[in-house]
Design an enzyme around this catalytic site. Structure first.
Site, PDB file in Angstrom:
ATOM      1  N   GLY A 112      34.160  24.553  37.748  1.00 49.20           N
ATOM      2  CA  GLY A 112      34.546  23.991  36.497  1.00 49.20           C
ATOM      3  C   GLY A 112      35.258  24.921  35.616  1.00 49.20           C
ATOM      4  O   GLY A 112      35.762  24.619  34.750  1.00 49.20           O
ATOM      5  N   GLU A 160      31.893  26.574  43.904  1.00 48.58           N
ATOM      6  CA  GLU A 160      32.595  25.407  44.178  1.00 48.58           C
ATOM      7  C   GLU A 160      33.841  25.584  43.342  1.00 48.58           C
ATOM      8  O   GLU A 160      34.142  24.443  42.639  1.00 48.58           O
ATOM      9  CB  GLU A 160      31.820  24.233  44.016  1.00 48.58           C
ATOM     10  CG  GLU A 160      30.644  24.244  44.846  1.00 48.58           C
ATOM     11  CD  GLU A 160      29.673  22.844  44.483  1.00 48.58           C
ATOM     12  OE1 GLU A 160      29.834  22.289  43.448  1.00 48.58           O
ATOM     13  OE2 GLU A 160      28.493  22.773  45.083  1.00 48.58           O
ATOM     14  N   PRO A 161      34.874  26.284  43.481  1.00 48.30           N
ATOM     15  CA  PRO A 161      36.144  26.519  42.803  1.00 48.30           C
ATOM     16  C   PRO A 161      36.789  25.283  43.320  1.00 48.30           C
ATOM     17  O   PRO A 161      36.783  25.144  44.420  1.00 48.30           O
ATOM     18  CB  PRO A 161      36.375  28.021  42.873  1.00 48.30           C
ATOM     19  CG  PRO A 161      35.805  28.191  44.085  1.00 48.30           C
ATOM     20  CD  PRO A 161      34.643  27.520  44.139  1.00 48.30           C
ATOM     21  N   ARG A 207      46.463  11.843  35.896  1.00 53.34           N
ATOM     22  CA  ARG A 207      45.891  12.813  35.095  1.00 53.34           C
ATOM     23  C   ARG A 207      46.283  12.252  33.280  1.00 53.34           C
ATOM     24  O   ARG A 207      45.335  12.143  32.639  1.00 53.34           O
ATOM     25  CB  ARG A 207      45.833  14.086  35.011  1.00 53.34           C
ATOM     26  CG  ARG A 207      45.223  14.577  36.444  1.00 53.34           C
ATOM     27  CD  ARG A 207      45.088  16.162  36.441  1.00 53.34           C
ATOM     28  NE  ARG A 207      44.144  16.660  35.655  1.00 53.34           N
ATOM     29  CZ  ARG A 207      44.665  17.399  34.315  1.00 53.34           C
ATOM     30  NH1 ARG A 207      45.693  17.408  34.402  1.00 53.34           N
ATOM     31  NH2 ARG A 207      43.736  17.757  33.417  1.00 53.34           N
ATOM     32  N   TYR A 254      43.385  10.757  31.207  1.00 52.76           N
ATOM     33  CA  TYR A 254      42.583  11.653  30.333  1.00 52.76           C
ATOM     34  C   TYR A 254      43.336  12.387  29.158  1.00 52.76           C
ATOM     35  O   TYR A 254      43.240  12.905  28.449  1.00 52.76           O
ATOM     36  CB  TYR A 254      42.305  12.890  31.173  1.00 52.76           C
ATOM     37  CG  TYR A 254      41.507  12.859  32.482  1.00 52.76           C
ATOM     38  CD1 TYR A 254      40.351  12.122  32.455  1.00 52.76           C
ATOM     39  CD2 TYR A 254      41.833  13.601  33.468  1.00 52.76           C
ATOM     40  CE1 TYR A 254      39.671  12.091  33.962  1.00 52.76           C
ATOM     41  CE2 TYR A 254      41.328  13.541  34.764  1.00 52.76           C
ATOM     42  CZ  TYR A 254      40.292  12.692  34.876  1.00 52.76           C
ATOM     43  OH  TYR A 254      39.510  12.600  36.063  1.00 52.76           O
ATOM     44  N   CYS A 309      55.227  -0.622  35.192  1.00 51.25           N
ATOM     45  CA  CYS A 309      55.049  -1.623  34.388  1.00 51.25           C
ATOM     46  C   CYS A 309      53.724  -1.543  33.504  1.00 51.25           C
ATOM     47  O   CYS A 309      52.783  -2.410  33.561  1.00 51.25           O
ATOM     48  CB  CYS A 309      55.055  -2.797  35.079  1.00 51.25           C
ATOM     49  SG  CYS A 309      55.336  -4.522  33.734  1.00 51.25           S
ATOM     50  N   GLU A 310      53.368  -0.371  32.761  1.00 50.64           N
ATOM     51  CA  GLU A 310      52.211  -0.112  32.091  1.00 50.64           C
ATOM     52  C   GLU A 310      52.497   0.781  30.803  1.00 50.64           C
ATOM     53  O   GLU A 310      53.427   1.730  31.069  1.00 50.64           O
ATOM     54  CB  GLU A 310      51.084   0.345  32.817  1.00 50.64           C
ATOM     55  CG  GLU A 310      50.544  -0.286  33.963  1.00 50.64           C
ATOM     56  CD  GLU A 310      49.413  -1.064  33.270  1.00 50.64           C
ATOM     57  OE1 GLU A 310      48.899  -0.759  32.023  1.00 50.64           O
ATOM     58  OE2 GLU A 310      48.581  -1.767  34.141  1.00 50.64           O
ATOM     59  N   TYR A 354      44.047  17.702  41.491  1.00 46.66           N
ATOM     60  CA  TYR A 354      43.943  16.329  40.906  1.00 46.66           C
ATOM     61  C   TYR A 354      45.236  15.752  40.928  1.00 46.66           C
ATOM     62  O   TYR A 354      45.467  14.931  39.815  1.00 46.66           O
ATOM     63  CB  TYR A 354      42.969  16.511  39.541  1.00 46.66           C
ATOM     64  CG  TYR A 354      41.747  17.113  40.059  1.00 46.66           C
ATOM     65  CD1 TYR A 354      40.553  16.283  40.811  1.00 46.66           C
ATOM     66  CD2 TYR A 354      41.486  18.451  39.609  1.00 46.66           C
ATOM     67  CE1 TYR A 354      39.581  16.970  41.041  1.00 46.66           C
ATOM     68  CE2 TYR A 354      40.011  19.102  39.704  1.00 46.66           C
ATOM     69  CZ  TYR A 354      39.285  18.006  40.624  1.00 46.66           C
ATOM     70  OH  TYR A 354      38.046  18.743  40.698  1.00 46.66           O
TER      71      TYR A 354
END
Length: 409
Positions: A230, A265-266, A304, A308, A333-334, A362
Site C-alpha cells: 500500500g 506485499e509491495p 486509472r 479513479y 467513444c466515451e 496498474y
C-alpha cells in the site's frame, strides 16, 4: 526523452504506439531501496504484488532481486512460478478463491494462503485434508482503519469486502485452527493502496499486534504476520509519500517484540515509476475553451484516470520549450476516455510523441479490448538495448478467437 539509454522515438518507430516502456534499472533500484528500508526487520519475506504488473519479464527482474509473489488468482500464481519464483515464496490472497484455484495452489505447494473468511477457511481445510496435505495459512483481518486513500482502493474499512472483522478474529481463528488440513500460523492485514501517510498503517499494525498477543494468550502459535503493501508513490511533482526507509523504521518499532516472520506485499512502490505509456498525438482539435489533444492511447490501455480520476504526468518526448493548456483525451467513444482537462503541458501537434508517466503499475494489467481495440505492447529497456516483452495483440487476433455457430451462420 530516453528510457535509460534508449531514445523513446526509436521504440515508437520499431514497436509502434501506444506502448508501455519499463526500465530494468529502475525496477532493480526500487526493489533494492525497499529491501534496504526494511534492514531493521530481521526475518522477512518480500512478495511483489503481481496484480500491479504481472509481465513475466518484470517478475523475472524481481525474482532475481530475491522477491517472492503476492497473488490473487491462479493465473498470477502461474506467472510467478513461470518467472522462477519459489512456491514457498508465494502468498495467495483474495476473497474469491475458487475450489479449482485452491486445489491448484495446494498442488503447487505455495507458501501461504491468506484466508479471507471463515467459509473459505473451512473449504480450504476440506480440500487440503482430502489431498492429504496441510495448507500453511494466515487469517486476514479487517481492522476497520480508514487508509485515507481513494474509496475504490481502500480495503481495510469495516464495509470493505476483505478479511474478517477484528472483533470476530479470535473466535474464527480458534475454529479454523482446529481443522485438519490447515496450519493456521498467523494473521494478515492490508488496508489499501497508494497511502500517503504512515499513521493509518501504524494504527492497523498496532491493532494487529494486540491481536497477536491475544491469540498467543489463547494458546495459538503465531509465527507469521503479513503486513500487506500500500505504500504510495508520487504521481505529481511535489508529492512526497513516505519513503521505504521511513516505513521500515515504523514497522521495526511497532513489531520489535512480535517475534514473527513479517511478510510484505509491495507493488506500486516497486513498479509505478519504473514505466511510462508512450503515445502519439493523432490530432489537435479546436475546443470551446481549450484544444483537445487526441492521442492514440485510450482508457482501454490506461484505465486509472477513467476509473479513479487518477492523475498521470503528461509530457512531450521532444519538447521545444513552449507550453499549452489542453484537454488530453483518447479516441474511444466515451466521455470517460479523458486523461486530463485544462492541463498545462508541453505544446503538441499531430504526430508528436508524448508519455504518460508513472504507468508501470496498474497500467497494461488493467487493459481491455473495448471499442474492438487491441491490447497494447510492452517493452523492457536494459541500458542501451530493449526488447518487446508482450506482443501487441491486434483486434483481428481477438476476433479470430470468436465463433459464429452453424445454426446462426
Amino acid at each position: 526523452m530516453h528510457a535509460e539509454d534508449v531514445p523513446l522515438p526509436t521504440i515508437a518507430e520499431e514497436v509502434g504506439t501506444p506502448v508501455y516502456v519499463y526500465s530494468r534499472a529502475t525496477l532493480e533500484r526500487h526493489a533494492r531501496v525497499f529491501r534496504e528500508g526494511l534492514d531493521a526487520v530481521p526475518d522477512k519475506l518480500i512478495a511483489f504484488a503481481v496484480k500491479s504488473n504481472p509481465n513475466l519479464s518484470v517478475l523475472k527482474v524481481l525474482q532475481q532481486q530475491g522477491y517472492g509473489a503476492d497473488v490473487v488468482s491462479v493465473g498470477e500464481m502461474r506467472r510467478a512460478l513461470a518467472a522462477g519464483m519459489a512456491p514457498e515464496m508465494i502468498v495467495f490472497s483474495g476473497v474469491g478463491k475458487t475450489r479449482a484455484e485452491i486445489t491448484a495452489a495446494l498442488e503447487a505447494g505455495i507458501g501461504q494462503f491468506n484466508i479471507e473468511s471463515e467459509e473459505e477457511g473451512l473449504e480450504l481445510a476440506e480440500l487440503a485434508a482430502g489431498m492429504g496435505l496441510e495448507a500453511r495459512c494466515a487469517l486476514r483481518i479487517n481492522p476497520d482503519v480508514d487508509a485515507g486513500t481513494h474509496d475504490k482502493i481502500s480495503t481495510g474499512k469495516a464495509d470493505n469486502k476483505f478479511g474478517v472483522p477484528i472483533s470476530e478474529a479470535g473466535q474464527i481463528f480458534g475454529k479454523l485452527a482446529g481443522q485438519p488440513g490447515v496450519r493456521l500460523r498467523g494473521v494478515a492485514v492490508h488496508i489499501g493502496s497508494q497511502l500517503g501517510d504512515l499513521a493509518p498503517l501504524e494504527a492497523a499494525f498496532v491493532k494487529l499486534g494486540e491481536l497477536v498477543t491475544f491469540l498467543r494468550g489463547a494458546g495459538h502459535a503465531i509465527t507469521h504476520v503479513d503486513l500487506g503493501g500500500g505504500l504510495g508513490v508520487p504521481y505529481r511533482k511535489g508529492e512526497n509519500p513516505p519513503s521505504p526507509a521511513e516505513y521500515g523504521a515504523m514497522v521495526a518499532r511497532v513489531t520489535k517484540d512480535w517475534d514473527v516472520r513479517l511478510i510484505f506485499e509491495p507493488g506500486r512502490v516497486i513498479a509505478g515509476n519504473a514505466g511510462v505509456l508512450l503515445t502519439r498525438v493523432v490530432r489537435v482539435k479546436r475546443g470551446i475553451k481549450d484544444p483537445f489533444v487526441i492521442v492514440d492511447a485510450a482508457m482501454n490501455d490506461l484505465a486509472r484516470p477513467a476509473l479513479y480520476g487518477a492523475y498521470h504526468g503528461f509530457d512531450a518526448v521532444e519538447p521545444d520549450g513552449s507550453q499549452m493548456t489542453a484537454n488530453i483525451v483518447g479516441p474511444i467513444c466515451e466521455t470517460g476516455d479523458t486523461f486530463a482537462m485544462g492541463r498545462e503541458c508541453d505544446a503538441l501537434k499531430a504526430g508528436d510523441l508524448a508519455v504518460f508517466r508513472t504507468a508501470g503499475a496498474y497500467g497494461a494489467t488493467m487493459a481491455s479490448s473495448y471499442n474492438s481495440r487491441g491490447f497494447v505492447a510492452e517493452v523492457l529497456v536494459d541500458g542501451d538495448k530493449f526488447a518487446v516483452v508482450a506482443d501487441r495483440i491486434d483486434a483481428g487476433a481477438i476476433m479470430d478467437a470468436e465463433r459464429v455457430p452453424e445454426w446462426l451462420a
